[in-house]
Design a protein around this motif. Structure first.
Motif, PDB file in Angstrom:
ATOM      1  N   LYS A 131      31.811  31.503  36.110  1.00  0.00           N
ATOM      2  CA  LYS A 131      32.288  30.402  36.945  1.00  0.00           C
ATOM      3  C   LYS A 131      33.690  30.685  37.475  1.00  0.00           C
ATOM      4  O   LYS A 131      33.994  30.386  38.640  1.00  0.00           O
ATOM      5  CB  LYS A 131      32.260  29.085  36.163  1.00  0.00           C
ATOM      6  N   LEU A 163      33.360  33.095  40.351  1.00  0.00           N
ATOM      7  CA  LEU A 163      32.829  32.464  41.564  1.00  0.00           C
ATOM      8  C   LEU A 163      33.880  31.565  42.227  1.00  0.00           C
ATOM      9  O   LEU A 163      33.937  31.474  43.451  1.00  0.00           O
ATOM     10  CB  LEU A 163      31.569  31.673  41.239  1.00  0.00           C
ATOM     11  N   GLN A 164      34.683  30.904  41.414  1.00  0.00           N
ATOM     12  CA  GLN A 164      35.748  30.070  41.982  1.00  0.00           C
ATOM     13  C   GLN A 164      36.769  30.924  42.719  1.00  0.00           C
ATOM     14  O   GLN A 164      37.233  30.552  43.807  1.00  0.00           O
ATOM     15  CB  GLN A 164      36.425  29.261  40.872  1.00  0.00           C
ATOM     16  N   GLY A 177      35.117  32.327  45.847  1.00  0.00           N
ATOM     17  CA  GLY A 177      34.826  31.251  46.789  1.00  0.00           C
ATOM     18  C   GLY A 177      35.978  30.870  47.686  1.00  0.00           C
ATOM     19  O   GLY A 177      35.807  30.076  48.623  1.00  0.00           O
ATOM     20  N   HIS A 192      28.323  29.744  48.653  1.00  0.00           N
ATOM     21  CA  HIS A 192      28.585  29.002  47.418  1.00  0.00           C
ATOM     22  C   HIS A 192      27.288  28.658  46.681  1.00  0.00           C
ATOM     23  O   HIS A 192      26.814  27.517  46.706  1.00  0.00           O
ATOM     24  CB  HIS A 192      29.399  27.745  47.712  1.00  0.00           C
ATOM     25  N   SER A 210      25.316  29.097  42.749  1.00  0.00           N
ATOM     26  CA  SER A 210      25.715  29.220  41.345  1.00  0.00           C
ATOM     27  C   SER A 210      24.492  29.551  40.493  1.00  0.00           C
ATOM     28  O   SER A 210      23.355  29.266  40.890  1.00  0.00           O
ATOM     29  CB  SER A 210      26.363  27.913  40.853  1.00  0.00           C
TER      30      SER A 210
END
Length: 445
Positions: free
Chosen positions: A245, A248-249, A252, A259, A261
Motif C-alpha cells: 500500500k 502504491l501511494q 500514485g 489507481h 489495488s
C-alpha cells in the motif's frame, strides 16, 4: 408486420408491453426503471423471488423496498403472462461451469421460453454477458425454432450489455452510457429509442451485435488484468518485506498512474467474463496469454491469503486448537449482499484444511433469505456480530462501510486480553501504525 417505429410508438403509448426475463441484480432495476415510462412485465422462474417482489421486498438491495412497492411492474412466474408481449429483454445469469467453460443453459432456456411467445414484429434484446457470437449463433436459432418465425424478417434481435455495478450508489443504471446494437439498422434505431427512455447518460450505438458482445467482456477482462498485476506486486513485495500500500501511494502521485489495488476478485462479472473471452479465443485457435495469466493469479488469492495467515500463526506460536478467529464479510464485494462466486470462501476452505473454523459475520447478508443460500451454496453458517469476542485473530475480508467505520476501540474490544492479537486487514482499510503501536500483528495485501 408493422415498422419498428410503429412498435416504439405503441410501446410509449402503452399499447404494447415489454417483458424483462430474469429479475436479479440486472433485470430488476431495468424493469423498475422502464415501468415508470411504459407497461412492464417482470418475469422470473423463481416463484419465491416473485412473491418477495409482490410483497414489496427487494432482495437485491439494488432499487430498495420503496421503489418496489411503488413501481407498476407486473411481477410473475407464469409464462402465460408473456402472451402478446412485443419487446423482450433477457437478463439471465451466464456463469461458468467446471473447467471455466461458459454455461449458457439459462440464456438458452430463456430463449426457448421467449421463442414460444414471439409474434411478428417483436424485438428481443439480450443483456446477459456472452462471448462474441452467442446472440446470433446460439440464441437466434433457438428463437426461430421455437417460434417458427424468421429473424430479420418476422422479428428483430439486439444486444445491450448490462453495466450495472451492484452496491454502487454513484454509478447507476440511468447515468451509465448504454451500449446498444441490433441485427440491422431498423432494429438498432428502435432499441436505441426504447433505452433512451430511461438512460439519462444516453446510448452508444455499436456497429454490430458482436462488437457490443466483445465490448462487454473486455471491460471486465481489462479490470481483472489490472487487479491481477496489483496482486502479483503484493506477493512480490511481501517476499521483499515492503508494504504494498505504501508503494502504491507513492507511485500514485504520478499523473498517469492507474489507481488499482490488490484484493479478492469474485462475483459474476470480473471473475467470470474473462473466461467467456478466452473460451471464444480458444475456439478460433488463439491461445490467450495475458488474460488467463491474470485469471490464474486472481483465482489463487484466497488460498494465498490463508497460507500467509498460517505462517503468521506459526511464527507467533498461536495455539490453533483453541484460537478464536473472526471473519468479517462473506459477499463478493463491499456494500453488497451478493455471495455468488465470493472468493472469501477460498480463504475459509483453505483454513478448514488446517481444522480452523472462523466465526463468520456479514450484516448485509439477510439472516432469513440469504442464510439458507449461504448454507446450501457453501455449507456454512453465519454468526451474530455479538459472537465476536475473546478473539485472537480478526480477518476483515470485505470492507463493508459498517466495518471500515469501526474505531480502534470497536475492534480492540473483540479481542482476548491474553495472547497475541492479529489483524488481517485484506484491503488495508485501517491505519497500520495505530494497531502496530498497540501491540497488534497487522497484515494486509
Amino acid at each position: 408486420m408493422g415498422t419498428q417505429s410503429e412498435l416504439y410508438d405503441r410501446i410509449i403509448n402503452k399499447q404494447a408491453s415489454m417483458a424483462v426475463i430474469g429479475l436479479g441484480y440486472v433485470g430488476l432495476p431495468i424493469a423498475v426503471a422502464f415501468s415508470k415510462k411504459i407497461n412492464v412485465i417482470g418475469f422470473d422462474v423463481n416463484e419465491q423471488k416473485i412473491r418477495g417482489y409482490r410483497s414489496g421486498v427487494d432482495a437485491t438491495n439494488e432499487v430498495g423496498d420503496g421503489e418496489i412497492q411503488s413501481c407498476s411492474v407486473s411481477f410473475t412466474s407464469n409464462m402465460e403472462q408473456l402472451d402478446g408481449v412485443e419487446f423482450f429483454i433477457i437478463a439471465v445469469p451466464t456463469p461458468v461451469q467446471s473447467g471455466n467453460v461458459p454455461d449458457l443453459k439459462y440464456v438458452k432456456h430463456a430463449s426457448q421460453m421467449v421463442g414460444k411467445k414471439l409474434t411478428k414484429g417483436a424485438i428481443v434484446v439480450y443483456e446477459s454477458t456472452v462471448y462474441p457470437g452467442v446472440t446470433e449463433e446460439v440464441c437466434i436459432p433457438i428463437l426461430e425454432r421455437e417460434s417458427g418465425l424468421r429473424c430479420g424478417e418476422d422479428f428483430k434481435v439486439g444486444y445491450s450489455p448490462e453495466r450495472i455495478n451492484p452496491g454502487d450508489t454513484v454509478h447507476r443504471l440511468e447515468n451509465i452510457i448504454k451500449i446498444v446494437s441490433g441485427i440491422d439498422e431498423d432494429a438498432l434505431n428502435t432499441i436505441a429509442s426504447v433505452y433512451e427512455l430511461i438512460i439519462e447518460a444516453g446510448v452508444y450505438r455499436a456497429e454490430s451485435i458482436q462488437v457490443a458482445e466483445a465490448a462487454k467482456v473486455i471491460e471486465n477482462a481489462q479490470r481483472d488484468i489490472n487487479i491481477a498485476f496489483m496482486n502479483e506486486l503484493s506477493m512480490l513485495f511481501h517476499q521483499m518485506g515492503i508494504d504494498t500500500k505504501e508503494v502504491l501511494q507513492a507511485a500514485g502521485t504520478k499523473w498517469n498512474f492507474l489507481h488499482f489495488s490488490p484484493g479478492l476478485v469474485g462475483g459474476h462479472c470480473i471473475g467470470i467474463d474473462p473466461y467467456y473471452l478466452t473460451y471464444k479465443a480458444e475456439d478460433t485457435g488463439y491461445h490467450s496469454k495475458i488474460i488467463l495469466a491474470g485469471r490464474h493469479i486472481n483465482d489463487g488469492m484466497g488460498k494465498y491469503i490463508a497460507q500467509e495467515m498460517i505462517k503468521i500463526f506459526v511464527r507467533l506460536k498461536l495455539d490453533l486448537s483453541h484460537a478464536r478467529i473472526g471473519l468479517l464479510g462473506l459477499s463478493y464485494k463491499e456494500d453488497c449482499a451478493d455471495i455468488r462466486n465470493s472468493k472469501v470462501i477460498d480463504i475459509i476452505e483453505e483454513l478448514q484444511e488446517y481444522e480452523i473454523h472462523p466465526i463468520l459475520v456479514d450484516p448485509l447478508v439477510d439472516p432469513l433469505v440469504d442464510q439458507r443460500e449461504v448454507y446450501s451454496e457453501y455449507g456454512l453458517e453465519l454468526s451474530d456480530p455479538s459472537d465476536l469476542h475473546d478473539l485472537n485473530v480478526l480477518v476483515v475480508a470485505v470492507p463493508h462501510e459498517s466495518f471500515t467505520q469501526m474505531t480502534f476501540q470497536d475492534i480492540d474490544q473483540m479481542y482476548s486480553k491474553r495472547g497475541p492479537k492479529v489483524l488481517v486487514d485484506i484491503k488495508g482499510c485501517y491505519n497500520k501504525a495505530n494497531f502496530e503501536s498497540q501491540g497488534y500483528y497487522y497484515w494486509r495485501l
